[in-house]
Design a protein around this motif. Structure first.
Motif, PDB file in Angstrom:
ATOM      1  N   PRO A 205       0.801  -1.232   0.000  1.00 44.83           N
ATOM      2  CA  PRO A 205       0.000   0.000   0.000  1.00 44.83           C
ATOM      3  C   PRO A 205       0.830   1.277   0.000  1.00 44.83           C
ATOM      4  O   PRO A 205       0.354   2.329  -0.420  1.00 44.83           O
ATOM      5  CB  PRO A 205      -0.832  -0.116   1.279  1.00 44.83           C
ATOM      6  CG  PRO A 205      -0.022  -0.997   2.170  1.00 44.83           C
ATOM      7  CD  PRO A 205       0.639  -1.982   1.259  1.00 44.83           C
ATOM      8  N   ASP A 206       2.095   1.216   0.494  1.00 42.20           N
ATOM      9  CA  ASP A 206       2.921   2.416   0.503  1.00 42.20           C
ATOM     10  C   ASP A 206       3.729   2.572  -0.779  1.00 42.20           C
ATOM     11  O   ASP A 206       4.433   3.577  -0.963  1.00 42.20           O
ATOM     12  CB  ASP A 206       3.852   2.435   1.723  1.00 42.20           C
ATOM     13  CG  ASP A 206       4.794   1.232   1.767  1.00 42.20           C
ATOM     14  OD1 ASP A 206       4.732   0.368   0.861  1.00 42.20           O
ATOM     15  OD2 ASP A 206       5.598   1.156   2.725  1.00 42.20           O
ATOM     16  N   GLY A 207       3.640   1.574  -1.667  1.00 39.23           N
ATOM     17  CA  GLY A 207       4.240   1.688  -2.993  1.00 39.23           C
ATOM     18  C   GLY A 207       5.748   1.716  -3.034  1.00 39.23           C
ATOM     19  O   GLY A 207       6.327   2.198  -4.015  1.00 39.23           O
ATOM     20  N   ASN A 208       6.415   1.168  -2.011  1.00 37.74           N
ATOM     21  CA  ASN A 208       7.881   1.201  -2.015  1.00 37.74           C
ATOM     22  C   ASN A 208       8.500  -0.080  -2.565  1.00 37.74           C
ATOM     23  O   ASN A 208       9.725  -0.241  -2.552  1.00 37.74           O
ATOM     24  CB  ASN A 208       8.422   1.490  -0.618  1.00 37.74           C
ATOM     25  CG  ASN A 208       8.168   0.351   0.368  1.00 37.74           C
ATOM     26  OD1 ASN A 208       7.509  -0.645   0.045  1.00 37.74           O
ATOM     27  ND2 ASN A 208       8.686   0.489   1.580  1.00 37.74           N
ATOM     28  N   GLY A 209       7.637  -1.014  -3.008  1.00 38.02           N
ATOM     29  CA  GLY A 209       8.138  -2.249  -3.594  1.00 38.02           C
ATOM     30  C   GLY A 209       8.668  -3.249  -2.589  1.00 38.02           C
ATOM     31  O   GLY A 209       9.234  -4.276  -2.983  1.00 38.02           O
ATOM     32  N   ALA A 290       4.093   2.917  15.420  1.00 35.55           N
ATOM     33  CA  ALA A 290       3.905   1.910  14.374  1.00 35.55           C
ATOM     34  C   ALA A 290       3.056   2.475  13.238  1.00 35.55           C
ATOM     35  O   ALA A 290       3.324   2.221  12.056  1.00 35.55           O
ATOM     36  CB  ALA A 290       3.247   0.660  14.961  1.00 35.55           C
ATOM     37  N   PHE A 291       2.050   3.277  13.578  1.00 38.36           N
ATOM     38  CA  PHE A 291       1.196   3.896  12.560  1.00 38.36           C
ATOM     39  C   PHE A 291       1.918   5.074  11.906  1.00 38.36           C
ATOM     40  O   PHE A 291       1.924   5.223  10.674  1.00 38.36           O
ATOM     41  CB  PHE A 291      -0.105   4.358  13.205  1.00 38.36           C
ATOM     42  CG  PHE A 291      -1.191   4.735  12.222  1.00 38.36           C
ATOM     43  CD1 PHE A 291      -2.151   3.825  11.838  1.00 38.36           C
ATOM     44  CD2 PHE A 291      -1.255   6.021  11.692  1.00 38.36           C
ATOM     45  CE1 PHE A 291      -3.155   4.173  10.939  1.00 38.36           C
ATOM     46  CE2 PHE A 291      -2.245   6.384  10.802  1.00 38.36           C
ATOM     47  CZ  PHE A 291      -3.203   5.450  10.419  1.00 38.36           C
ATOM     48  N   ILE A 292       2.558   5.913  12.716  1.00 40.28           N
ATOM     49  CA  ILE A 292       3.264   7.088  12.200  1.00 40.28           C
ATOM     50  C   ILE A 292       4.371   6.684  11.231  1.00 40.28           C
ATOM     51  O   ILE A 292       4.571   7.319  10.193  1.00 40.28           O
ATOM     52  CB  ILE A 292       3.845   7.905  13.372  1.00 40.28           C
ATOM     53  CG1 ILE A 292       2.714   8.556  14.194  1.00 40.28           C
ATOM     54  CG2 ILE A 292       4.813   8.977  12.883  1.00 40.28           C
ATOM     55  CD1 ILE A 292       3.163   9.083  15.534  1.00 40.28           C
ATOM     56  N   ASP A 293       5.072   5.610  11.560  1.00 39.45           N
ATOM     57  CA  ASP A 293       6.190   5.156  10.732  1.00 39.45           C
ATOM     58  C   ASP A 293       5.754   4.349   9.514  1.00 39.45           C
ATOM     59  O   ASP A 293       6.593   3.889   8.737  1.00 39.45           O
ATOM     60  CB  ASP A 293       7.160   4.321  11.567  1.00 39.45           C
ATOM     61  CG  ASP A 293       7.860   5.144  12.641  1.00 39.45           C
ATOM     62  OD1 ASP A 293       7.903   6.382  12.504  1.00 39.45           O
ATOM     63  OD2 ASP A 293       8.352   4.552  13.622  1.00 39.45           O
ATOM     64  N   GLY A 294       4.456   4.148   9.349  1.00 30.91           N
ATOM     65  CA  GLY A 294       3.961   3.448   8.164  1.00 30.91           C
ATOM     66  C   GLY A 294       4.109   1.944   8.226  1.00 30.91           C
ATOM     67  O   GLY A 294       4.077   1.268   7.191  1.00 30.91           O
ATOM     68  N   ARG A 295       4.207   1.387   9.430  1.00 26.38           N
ATOM     69  CA  ARG A 295       4.276  -0.081   9.559  1.00 26.38           C
ATOM     70  C   ARG A 295       2.887  -0.702   9.500  1.00 26.38           C
ATOM     71  O   ARG A 295       2.712  -1.806   8.967  1.00 26.38           O
ATOM     72  CB  ARG A 295       4.947  -0.475  10.874  1.00 26.38           C
ATOM     73  CG  ARG A 295       6.441  -0.236  10.934  1.00 26.38           C
ATOM     74  CD  ARG A 295       7.018  -0.662  12.274  1.00 26.38           C
ATOM     75  NE  ARG A 295       6.848  -2.094  12.540  1.00 26.38           N
ATOM     76  CZ  ARG A 295       7.693  -3.043  12.137  1.00 26.38           C
ATOM     77  NH1 ARG A 295       8.761  -2.721  11.413  1.00 26.38           N
ATOM     78  NH2 ARG A 295       7.480  -4.308  12.455  1.00 26.38           N
TER      79      ARG A 295
END
Length: 541
Positions: A205-209, A290-295
Motif C-alpha cells: 500500500p505504501d508503494g515502495n516495492g 507503528a502507525f506514524i512510521d507506516g508499519r
C-alpha cells in the motif's frame, strides 16, 4: 502568526453562577473572592509537595506556581514525575519514605492499595465541603453517581476526578490513502476488516516495492476483541456485564474465537511482529509510532484529539476570523513523515453476533488524595484543599481559565465579550504542553461537559457510540492485591496463543490457572460491589 484557538465551555458559565451565587466577579489579579481561600501572612508558611499530570517538567520558578504560592503564602514542591512511568516512579519515592501532600492517584484502582499501605489521610466529609466547596458542588451537580467512589469503609480518601469527554471512545483509525490505492472501503464487518488488513500486508500500500507493512498491532486488537463484546489489552483487568453479573472479558469463551482469528493473522504475517512491545516506542504515550512510521494501516490508540488533521474543523485566529484547525499529535507526526498520508475514522467493525466496540476510558479518571503526613501538621490539610479548590474549580470565570491557561493577556485572551472562547497567544500556541512549562493546570479534573468546537467535531464522528467501558469502577481488596499479577498472567497467555507458542486450547488451561491464582476471589468481590452499587443506585432513583 496564527494563534491557537480553544473554544471554551458554555456549560462553565452556568456552573459558575451555581457556584458563586451572584453576578459580581472579583478582579483576577486581586485573589480569590472567598475569604477562605486567602491566607494571612501571619499564618504558618506550609511546605506542600504536589503531584499532577505532567507531559513536561514544571520549572522551579514556574510563573503560575509562584502566583499560587504568593496568594496562599505557601511553598509548592511540584514532583516532576513522568506521566508515562508515573506509578513506577511514584512507588519508588514512596518506598524511600517520601509521601506527597497532594497525592494524585492516576489509576483509580490504586486508591485502595495506597490506603491499605497507610499512605493516605482520611479527609473528613465536612472538611471537604467547607474547604473545597466548588469542587464538591461540581461533583454533586454533574457527576452524582461518582461522589462516593473515593470512600473506603464509609470514609473519604480520594476526591474523584471525572472526565466528561470520556463519553467519546477511542477512535478506530485507518490510512485512507492506503485504502484508496487498494480500492477498498472502510470495513464495517469482521470479514471486511480481514480483507483490508491482508491487503495492507500483502499488496504494497505504501508503494515502495517492499513487503514491510502490516494490518494492525496491539491496540487494533482491542477492536477485534470488541467485535466479540470484550476488551482485553488494557492496563487493568477489564470487566463486562453478562447475564446480570460482572465478568472478566479476557476469560469469556468467545475470546477463544477472537484468538483464533488473531493467531491465523499473525501466522500469515498480517500482524506487526512488534505488537508484543506495543505501538508506542517512548515519549508522549498516546503516539502510535507503528502507525506514524507506516508499519501498520489501522490502529485504535490515543483519543480523538490525538488524530486531528489539518482542516478537520474551523477555529478562530487572533482577529476572530475563522481559520482551519492545524493537525495535532499522531496526525501531525504522520504528516511530517509522509505529507501525502491521510487518515480516516471508521466505526468499530461488527462481529459474528452483531457486537462491535472499541475501548473507552472510564469517566472516573483518577483520584486526588491527601498524603498521610500532611494530616500531621495542624491546618495543612485545610490549606491544601483550599488551594486545590481554587486551582480546579474557582467560581470566577477569569480565575478558572487562568488556572488552566496562564496569565490573561500574556498566555491567553478571550476571543470575544461572551467569555466562551479562549485564544492561546504566541509563542505559547506553538508550544507542546506549555501549561507545564509555566506551571498552570496543576489542579484536578472537574466534571464540566465541554461544548467546544473540538468536542462538537468529535460528536460528528459518532465517538459517543460503541464504547466499551470497564464495568468495575473501583478497586476491591483482592483486585488491589492480585490484579497486577493477573494482568501479567493474562497478557502472557494471550501473546503466547497469538504467536503460536501455545495452542488455541491452552485458553481453557489459562482460564483455570487465572481463577486459581486469585481470579475467583476477584470476580466474587467485584460482583459483591456491583450488587451493592446497583441497589444504592436504584434506591436513589
Amino acid at each position: 502568526m496564527m494563534m491557537k484557538f480553544i473554544p471554551f465551555l458554555t456549560t462553565l458559565i452556568a456552573l459558575m453562577s451555581i457556584l458563586s451565587g451572584c453576578d459580581t466577579k472579583p478582579d483576577a489579579a486581586s485573589g480569590p473572592a472567598d475569604p477562605q481561600t486567602s491566607t494571612s501572612a501571619s499564618s504558618p508558611r506550609f511546605q506542600i509537595s504536589w503531584t499532577m499530570h505532567l507531559n513536561l517538567p514544571v520549572p522551579e520558578d514556574a510563573e503560575m506556581v509562584q502566583q499560587v504560592e504568593n496568594q496562599f503564602n505557601v511553598d509548592l514542591n511540584i514532583w516532576n514525575i513522568e506521566n508515562n512511568r508515573y506509578e513506577a516512579l511514584l512507588d519508588k519515592k514512596l518506598a524511600q519514605g517520601e509521601i506527597p501532600d497532594l497525592f494524585r492517584v492516576r489509576q483509580p484502582q490504586d486508591l485502595l492499595r495506597y490506603q491499605q499501605q497507610g499512605l493516605l489521610a482520611e479527609i473528613p466529609e465536612d472538611m471537604l465541603k467547607e474547604y473545597a466547596p466548588n469542587t464538591m458542588k461540581a461533583l454533586e451537580a454533574y457527576a452524582p453517581d461518582y461522589q462516593d467512589d473515593g470512600m473506603i469503609d464509609g470514609k473519604y480518601y480520594g476526591i474523584p476526578g471525572i472526565n466528561p469527554t470520556n463519553i467519546y471512545r477511542m477512535p478506530v483509525v485507518y490510512r485512507q490513502d492506503w485504502l484508496d490505492k487498494l480500492g477498498l472501503p472502510v470495513p464495517d464487518t469482521l470479514e471486511e476488516f480481514e480483507q483490508v488488513i491482508y491487503a495492507f500486508a500483502n499488496e504494497d500500500p505504501d508503494g515502495n516495492g517492499q513487503k514491510d507493512t502490516y494490518g494492525l498491532s496491539r491496540q487494533g486488537m482491542n477492536v477485534v476483541f470488541g467485535a466479540f463484546g470484550q476488551i482485553v489489552f488494557a492496563d487493568q483487568l477489564y470487566f463486562g456485564k453478562k447475564d446480570g453479573k460482572l465478568v472478566i472479558g479476557a476469560l469469556e469463551p468467545e475470546m477463544k474465537e477472537a484468538l483464533q482469528y488473531l493467531r491465523k493473522w499473525y501466522q500469515d504475517g498480517v500482524i506487526d511482529p512488534e505488537f508484543i512491545t506495543g505501538e508506542n516506542k517512548g515519549g508522549y504515550k498516546h503516539l502510535s509510532h507503528a502507525f506514524i512510521d507506516g508499519r501498520i494501516g489501522m490502529t485504535s490508540m490515543g483519543n480523538y484529539y490525538h488524530w486531528i488533521q489539518d482542516g478537520d474543523y474551523m477555529t478562530l485566529d487572533a482577529y476572530g476570523e475563522e481559520t482551519p484547525v492545524e493537525a495535532a499529535f499522531n496526525a501531525k507526526e504522520l504528516n511530517v513523515k509522509n505529507p501525502q498520508a491521510r487518515i480516516t475514522f471508521g466505526r468499530p467493525f461488527r462481529g459474528p453476533d452483531g457486537q462491535r466496540g472499541s475501548q473507552a476510558y472510564d469517566m472516573l479518571m483518577s483520584f486526588t488524595a491527601i498524603g498521610a503526613d500532611a494530616a500531621k501538621e495542624t491546618g495543612k490539610m485545610e490549606e491544601i484543599l483550599k488551594i486545590l479548590d481554587y486551582v480546579s474549580a474557582s467560581p470566577d470565570v477569569d480565575e478558572y481559565t487562568s488556572m488552566i491557561h496562564g496569565v490573561q493577556g500574556k498566555h491567553w485572551q478571550w476571543a470575544g465579550a461572551s467569555q466562551e472562547d479562549v485564544i492561546v497567544l504566541p509563542p505559547y500556541d506553538k508550544m507542546f504542553s506549555y501549561q507545564n512549562s509555566i506551571g498552570a493546570n496543576i489542579g484536578m479534573t472537574v466534571p464540566l461537559m465541554p461544548t467546544t468546537r473540538r468536542e462538537q467535531w468529535a460528536s460528528t464522528l459518532g465517538l459517543d457510540q460503541d464504547g466499551i467501558y470497564n464495568a468495575l469502577e473501583v478497586a476491591t481488596p483482592s483486585l488491589t492485591d492480585k490484579g497486577p499479577d493477573l494482568v501479567q498472567l493474562k497478557n502472557k497467555a494471550y501473546i503466547s496463543i497469538i504467536t503460536g507458542e501455545k495452542p488455541l486450547n491452552y485458553f481453557d488451561e489459562f482460564v483455570q490457572e487465572f481463577m486459581t491464582a486469585g481470579g475467583t476471589e476477584v470476580i466474587q468481590e467485584a460482583n459483591d460491589w456491583y450488587f451493592k452499587h446497583s441497589v444504592k443506585m436504584d434506591a436513589e432513583r
